[in-house]
Design an enzyme around this catalytic site. Sequence first.
Site, PDB file in Angstrom:
ATOM      1  N   ASN A  36       0.837  -1.204   0.000  1.00  0.00           N
ATOM      2  CA  ASN A  36       0.000   0.000   0.000  1.00  0.00           C
ATOM      3  C   ASN A  36       0.869   1.250   0.000  1.00  0.00           C
ATOM      4  OD1 ASN A  36      -2.250  -1.655   0.192  1.00  0.00           O
ATOM      5  ND2 ASN A  36      -2.551  -1.302   2.384  1.00  0.00           N
ATOM      6  N   LYS A 223      -8.890  12.828  15.207  1.00  0.00           N
ATOM      7  CA  LYS A 223      -8.238  13.915  15.946  1.00  0.00           C
ATOM      8  C   LYS A 223      -7.020  14.459  15.217  1.00  0.00           C
ATOM      9  CE  LYS A 223      -9.671  12.044  20.429  1.00  0.00           C
ATOM     10  NZ  LYS A 223      -9.217  11.497  21.742  1.00  0.00           N
ATOM     11  N   GLY A 248      -6.683   0.876   5.470  1.00  0.00           N
ATOM     12  CA  GLY A 248      -5.622   1.406   4.627  1.00  0.00           C
ATOM     13  C   GLY A 248      -5.286   2.855   4.869  1.00  0.00           C
ATOM     14  N   ALA A 249      -6.048   3.528   5.738  1.00  0.00           N
ATOM     15  CA  ALA A 249      -5.810   4.957   5.965  1.00  0.00           C
ATOM     16  C   ALA A 249      -4.428   5.213   6.556  1.00  0.00           C
ATOM     17  CB  ALA A 249      -6.892   5.523   6.882  1.00  0.00           C
ATOM     18  N   ASP A 251      -1.691   3.422   6.147  1.00  0.00           N
ATOM     19  CA  ASP A 251      -0.683   3.253   5.104  1.00  0.00           C
ATOM     20  C   ASP A 251      -0.682   4.452   4.157  1.00  0.00           C
ATOM     21  OD1 ASP A 251      -0.184   0.703   6.163  1.00  0.00           O
ATOM     22  OD2 ASP A 251      -1.690  -0.206   4.869  1.00  0.00           O
TER      23      ASP A 251
END
Length: 309
Positions: A36, A223, A248-249, A251
């Site tokens: 990724n 946050k 996947g955020a 990565d």
Amino acid sequence: MTDLLTIGETMVSLRTPRALRLGGDAHLSIAGSETNVAIGLARLGHTATWLGAVGNDEPGHLIQRTLRAEAVDTSRMRFSDTDFTGFIAFDQPSHDITRVSYHRRGSAGSTLTADECVAALEAVQPRLLHVTGITPALSESTRAATLAAVQAAAANGVQVSLDVNYRARLWSRAEATALRELLPHVHTVFASDDELDILTTAEDPIADLLTTATEVVVTAGGKGAWSHTAAGTLHSAALPVTVVDSIGAGDAFVSGYLSATLDNLPAEARLTRATTSGAFCVTALGDWESLPTRQDLTLLTQTQGTALR
């Protein structure tokens, strides 16, 4: 030379928009934290090489084909005639609650060796080496391989980044403290705010990590994220987007941060590119499919619903 070398296991993935037990249509793709990141950097205009092992089977060739299509160098990947390609299934029993099922124990990816890693470093001469806490959890071989890679990289002046990426399905938090042996060789540490205790028991974990690392980047979902260095702390808020799939955020965030690092941007700009890349990732299904190109990076400054004509 390549901008980035990353090592780890990539699997074939199946994704369903509902509980897997209900059957129905599934989307076939690939998934792997390290690839990724490699795809993210390639889309942002950098050169990226992935080192890993897959079975000499159709799933393994799907992984190679997909990575090649995304301009990731696969010249260091190994096909095994005796071991299978790992498999992962994602299903969503509820909106943005993703359940993961692994079929990877004894896979080709778990046979990666220290010799392969050191040889790859010598061959591709990367500017950055990126590793995660997933690879050392797969087997004794991959743990030794990860340690050898970061040691060799640091000894040769290659900047090393580590993303903790704790996976409870692979090992316990106590077992994951093995990642501490990597820290003397790591330049940049990426961790979520609930992973810091894996790396240190110090009362002030950031200060403790900065005794060896140059920067510690801490993410906290909605946050935002913080960059800690000897010069101080910077914060970047998360971008306000509609979350479709949060897998996947992390990565994507790392790929944006490392891209800005390769561009020699200051810490504030590194955080901005990282949070932007992460925001792109969560707006669509898939680990990597919605990662941005360099031209895409400004799109999220547009008002939602804008038509670019």
